[in-house]
Motif scaffolding. Structure first.
Motif, mmCIF file in Angstrom:
data_model
loop_
_atom_site.group_PDB
_atom_site.id
_atom_site.type_symbol
_atom_site.label_atom_id
_atom_site.label_comp_id
_atom_site.label_asym_id
_atom_site.label_seq_id
_atom_site.Cartn_x
_atom_site.Cartn_y
_atom_site.Cartn_z
ATOM 1 N N THR A 251 0.824 -1.206 0.000
ATOM 2 C CA THR A 251 0.000 0.000 0.000
ATOM 3 C C THR A 251 0.860 1.258 0.000
ATOM 4 O O THR A 251 2.016 1.244 0.418
ATOM 5 N N GLU A 252 0.251 2.348 -0.471
ATOM 6 C CA GLU A 252 0.839 3.678 -0.347
ATOM 7 C C GLU A 252 -0.130 4.550 0.436
ATOM 8 O O GLU A 252 -1.344 4.458 0.245
ATOM 9 N N GLU A 253 0.415 5.388 1.330
ATOM 10 C CA GLU A 253 -0.409 6.236 2.173
ATOM 11 C C GLU A 253 -0.086 7.710 1.966
ATOM 12 O O GLU A 253 1.072 8.082 1.763
ATOM 13 N N TYR A 254 -1.137 8.534 2.057
ATOM 14 C CA TYR A 254 -1.005 9.983 1.953
ATOM 15 C C TYR A 254 -1.836 10.605 3.069
ATOM 16 O O TYR A 254 -2.977 10.198 3.315
ATOM 17 N N ARG A 255 -1.266 11.604 3.749
ATOM 18 C CA ARG A 255 -1.957 12.298 4.829
ATOM 19 C C ARG A 255 -2.120 13.754 4.471
ATOM 20 O O ARG A 255 -1.229 14.367 3.886
ATOM 21 N N GLY A 256 -3.262 14.317 4.824
ATOM 22 C CA GLY A 256 -3.497 15.729 4.568
ATOM 23 C C GLY A 256 -4.891 16.131 4.987
ATOM 24 O O GLY A 256 -5.653 15.326 5.536
ATOM 25 N N GLN A 257 -5.244 17.381 4.714
ATOM 26 C CA GLN A 257 -6.550 17.889 5.113
ATOM 27 C C GLN A 257 -7.587 17.792 4.011
ATOM 28 O O GLN A 257 -8.791 17.785 4.287
ATOM 29 N N SER A 258 -7.140 17.686 2.745
ATOM 30 C CA SER A 258 -8.097 17.638 1.647
ATOM 31 C C SER A 258 -7.470 16.957 0.430
ATOM 32 O O SER A 258 -6.287 17.196 0.122
ATOM 33 N N PHE A 259 -8.245 16.106 -0.249
ATOM 34 C CA PHE A 259 -7.797 15.424 -1.454
ATOM 35 C C PHE A 259 -8.935 15.372 -2.463
ATOM 36 O O PHE A 259 -10.115 15.357 -2.089
ATOM 37 N N ARG A 260 -8.553 15.330 -3.727
ATOM 38 C CA ARG A 260 -9.501 15.051 -4.803
ATOM 39 C C ARG A 260 -9.156 13.673 -5.363
ATOM 40 O O ARG A 260 -7.998 13.414 -5.735
ATOM 41 N N ILE A 261 -10.137 12.784 -5.393
ATOM 42 C CA ILE A 261 -9.925 11.417 -5.862
ATOM 43 C C ILE A 261 -10.726 11.186 -7.138
ATOM 44 O O ILE A 261 -11.944 11.428 -7.172
ATOM 45 N N GLU A 262 -10.030 10.725 -8.176
ATOM 46 C CA GLU A 262 -10.687 10.381 -9.435
ATOM 47 C C GLU A 262 -10.270 8.974 -9.841
ATOM 48 O O GLU A 262 -9.157 8.526 -9.535
ATOM 49 N N THR A 263 -11.152 8.275 -10.538
ATOM 50 C CA THR A 263 -10.847 6.913 -10.994
ATOM 51 C C THR A 263 -11.367 6.714 -12.421
ATOM 52 O O THR A 263 -12.304 7.385 -12.858
ATOM 53 N N ARG A 264 -10.726 5.782 -13.124
ATOM 54 C CA ARG A 264 -11.224 5.314 -14.420
ATOM 55 C C ARG A 264 -11.227 3.791 -14.403
ATOM 56 O O ARG A 264 -10.159 3.181 -14.234
ATOM 57 N N PRO A 265 -12.424 3.171 -14.495
ATOM 58 C CA PRO A 265 -13.749 3.790 -14.553
ATOM 59 C C PRO A 265 -14.178 4.337 -13.193
ATOM 60 O O PRO A 265 -13.486 4.128 -12.187
ATOM 61 N N ARG A 266 -15.338 5.015 -13.172
ATOM 62 C CA ARG A 266 -15.859 5.540 -11.920
ATOM 63 C C ARG A 266 -16.126 4.400 -10.943
ATOM 64 O O ARG A 266 -16.484 3.285 -11.340
ATOM 65 N N GLN A 267 -15.922 4.681 -9.660
ATOM 66 C CA GLN A 267 -16.102 3.677 -8.624
ATOM 67 C C GLN A 267 -17.126 4.142 -7.588
ATOM 68 O O GLN A 267 -17.211 5.323 -7.255
ATOM 69 N N ARG A 268 -17.909 3.182 -7.086
ATOM 70 C CA ARG A 268 -18.781 3.470 -5.948
ATOM 71 C C ARG A 268 -17.930 3.641 -4.689
ATOM 72 O O ARG A 268 -16.876 3.030 -4.563
ATOM 73 N N ILE A 269 -18.437 4.449 -3.758
ATOM 74 C CA ILE A 269 -17.740 4.687 -2.491
ATOM 75 C C ILE A 269 -18.623 4.207 -1.353
ATOM 76 O O ILE A 269 -19.775 4.616 -1.227
#
Length: 296
Positions: A251-269
């Motif tokens: 795995t890779e981890e990222y920490r912060g206060q805000s992120f924008r996540i995009e996927t191809r194809p679109r994924q349910r959350i």
């Protein structure tokens, strides 16, 4: 009175559709009152769609504490009603994984949870947000939402986490990896992934997935299982479940206060087990959003 002391009056609201809810509602009411918590209202909610409205009414009636009994989905689905209110959130972990209770250090049996509510302390914690929707513990995209959306209720209710595991094996046959982009406003990371966890606390699915996520850190953690291999995803869960030395290797981890996540194809959350959103999505932390009852 100590500033971190808990109220002695509360409204009790239990999702009796949850795994243990119906059997334990009456016990919870009796044990809370015996422990010295005066219940100004007690509701056994049989239709989960009415849970949020019932909590909203309790908060509006100025209950000093609202105790919600159910799984992580029930807690996340109602916590929005307490943000910005002078009302303590009490947790009765009656679900399958009970990840939020694990994060807060609340015992998973009814007596321990009642002890926390009756004699614990108040703690100010963060909440996660996905496109303006608050959640208590974790969200995910990839295989987990497919499982959460299709798992038969009786399988989850009677077999618990074992039922989830059996259904995961079935769902994995038709699942494909996706292209993932994570943008923190300064840089974009692009990769193949089979699962992404959005963590306000260390637990998801009852398993400790990260030692960097906490409910009062002021940051959200994005953890991505990288690559396209189903076996890699399965081994990641196995390694984290058994706390192997190389449990973070996939795995890779990222920490912060805000992120924008995009996927191809679109994924349910899936937000704490309930599939309620889709990518693209904005993920944020809401620092110090609510007060909860935790063990003293």
């Amino acid at each position: 009175m100590e500033t971190n002391s808990l109220p002695r009056e509360a409204a009790l609201i239990v999702n009796v559709h949850s795994r243990k809810g119906e059997a334990l509602f009456e016990q919870a009411r009796e044990k809370l009152e015996a422990a010295g918590v005066r219940l100004i209202a007690a509701h056994a909610v049989r239709d989960p769609a009415r849970l949020q409205d019932t909590v909203r009414q309790a908060v509006s009636s100025r209950a000093p504490m609202v105790i919600v009994g159910g799984g992580d989905g029930s807690l996340s689905g109602t916590v929005d009603e307490l943000v910005g209110k002078n009302c303590v959130f009490g947790v009765l972990p009656l679900g399958t994984a009970n990840s939020f209770a694990r994060t807060l250090g609340i015992g998973l049996d009814l007596d321990s949870a009642v002890e926390t509510i009756a004699h614990g302390r108040r703690r100010r914690i963060d909440l996660g947000m996905i496109d303006g929707d608050y959640f208590v513990n974790a969200a995910s995209l990839g295989l987990s939402p497919m499982i959460g959306e299709t798992v038969p209720h009786k399988l989850k209710r009677y077999l618990g986490r074992v039922g989830y595991l059996l259904w995961a094996v079935k769902c994995s046959a038709g699942f494909r990896a996706f292209r993932l982009t994570i943008d923190d406003g300064k840089a974009e990371r692009r990769m193949w992934s089979t699962e992404v966890r959005i963590l306000n606390g260390p637990y998801h699915g009852g398993v400790e997935l990260s030692d960097r996520a906490d409910v009062d850190s002021g940051e959200i953690v994005i953890q991505a299982v990288v690559g396209r291999s189903h076996a890699r995803l399965a081994w990641d869960w196995y390694a984290k479940f058994f706390k192997l030395r190389d449990r973070d290797a996939r795995t890779e981890e990222y920490r912060g206060q805000s992120f924008r996540i995009e996927t191809r194809p679109r994924q349910r959350i899936s937000i704490d087990g309930e599939v309620v959103a889709r990518t693209p999505a904005t993920v944020k932390i809401a620092p110090g959003a609510i007060d909860v009852a935790v063990p003293r």
